[in-house]
Enzyme design. Structure first.
Site, PDB file in Angstrom:
ATOM      1  N   CYS A 139       0.929  -1.795   0.248  1.00 56.63           N
ATOM      2  CA  CYS A 139       0.228  -0.188   0.178  1.00 56.63           C
ATOM      3  C   CYS A 139       0.635   1.286  -0.365  1.00 56.63           C
ATOM      4  O   CYS A 139       1.720   1.785   1.362  1.00 56.63           O
ATOM      5  CB  CYS A 139      -0.650   0.410   1.138  1.00 56.63           C
ATOM      6  SG  CYS A 139      -1.564   1.599   1.589  1.00 56.63           S
ATOM      7  N   CYS A 146      -0.872   4.400   2.245  1.00 54.29           N
ATOM      8  CA  CYS A 146      -0.604   4.110   4.322  1.00 54.29           C
ATOM      9  C   CYS A 146      -0.216   2.961   4.492  1.00 54.29           C
ATOM     10  O   CYS A 146       0.813   2.165   3.759  1.00 54.29           O
ATOM     11  CB  CYS A 146      -1.816   4.818   4.588  1.00 54.29           C
ATOM     12  SG  CYS A 146      -3.064   4.117   3.561  1.00 54.29           S
ATOM     13  N   SER A 147      -1.419   1.709   4.749  1.00 56.09           N
ATOM     14  CA  SER A 147      -0.667   0.287   5.010  1.00 56.09           C
ATOM     15  C   SER A 147      -2.186  -0.459   5.167  1.00 56.09           C
ATOM     16  O   SER A 147      -2.766  -1.498   5.955  1.00 56.09           O
ATOM     17  CB  SER A 147      -0.646   0.857   6.208  1.00 56.09           C
ATOM     18  OG  SER A 147      -1.633   1.242   6.987  1.00 56.09           O
ATOM     19  N   CYS A 148      -3.268  -0.367   3.926  1.00 59.64           N
ATOM     20  CA  CYS A 148      -4.366  -1.022   3.457  1.00 59.64           C
ATOM     21  C   CYS A 148      -3.696  -2.323   3.156  1.00 59.64           C
ATOM     22  O   CYS A 148      -2.676  -2.592   3.388  1.00 59.64           O
ATOM     23  CB  CYS A 148      -5.175  -0.492   1.949  1.00 59.64           C
ATOM     24  SG  CYS A 148      -5.869   1.093   2.068  1.00 59.64           S
TER      25      CYS A 148
HETATM   26 FE    FE Z   1      -3.534   2.241   3.076  1.00 61.74          FE
END
Ligand code: FE
Length: 206
Positions: free
Chosen positions: A110, A113-115
């Protein structure tokens, strides 16, 4: 005179990192204001630490390896196929399964961000959320994979998928050779978290 270090040399692990201190401070404020119930927070954390984790994704992969109609369903509608195993919920609403082949290796990141597909993999590893992985996975995937100990033949295409709030990916690694006739439980043991992110392969039998 010999000195026994056992009693003196242990590490103090009670010191919190800056991020842990911030989380603790934030939680205290939320509890104090009555926005969250500490028992509910504990229950959520407990759930993600124990119940929800990569063993779920491993189950999905093992089933795809041993059940051709399920694998086909997973390719066409991963969200529904995964939900049929009871794995539904936050950050897993729209899933896509990426099947590795002898000539194609899929890898998930991602960049924003951190999906991450929480419902099948649990909480993301620290490196997944870290800027170096997010920046480099797209730019130089082979170099990143090499750092994970994974060197693929030049003939294998590496495809990098950027997760979003709308779409989460689960890599279906290739079934290791030498596992003919294995049960789903045995197969699931070979499926590592990293193999489902695409930074690793499934383990091979000894
Ligand atoms: Fe994300």
């Amino acid at each position: 005179m010999p000195h026994d270090h056992h009693d003196h040399d242990h590490h103090h692990t009670s010191e919190l990192s800056p991020i842990e201190l911030r989380v603790r401070a934030l939680e205290s404020i939320l509890v104090e204001k009555g926005y969250v119930d500490p028992a509910a927070v504990d229950a959520i954390i407990q759930t993600y630490e124990t119940e929800i984790g990569p063993h779920r994704g491993a189950h999905v992969v093992a089933k795809a390896w041993s059940d051709a109609p399920f694998a086909d369903w997973l390719k066409r509608d991963a969200t529904a196929a995964i939900a049929s195993l009871g794995y539904t919920g936050r950050q897993g609403e729209h899933m896509a399964a990426l099947f590795n082949t002898a000539t194609l290796h899929n890898m998930v990141v991602c960049t924003l961000c951190s999906c991450y597909p929480w419902t099948v993999l649990g909480l993301p590893p620290v490196w997944y959320k870290a800027p170096p992985y997010r920046a480099r996975a797209v730019r130089e995937p082979r170099a990143v994979l090499a750092e994970f100990g994974l060197v693929l033949p030049e003939t294998t295409e590496v495809r990098v998928w950027d997760s979003t709030a709308e779409m989460r990916y689960l890599v279906i690694p290739q079934r290791p050779p030498g596992t003919e006739g294995w049960s789903m439980e045995q197969l699931a043991e070979l499926v590592t978290r990293d193999s489902m992110i695409g930074t690793g392969l499934a383990r091979t039998p000894q």
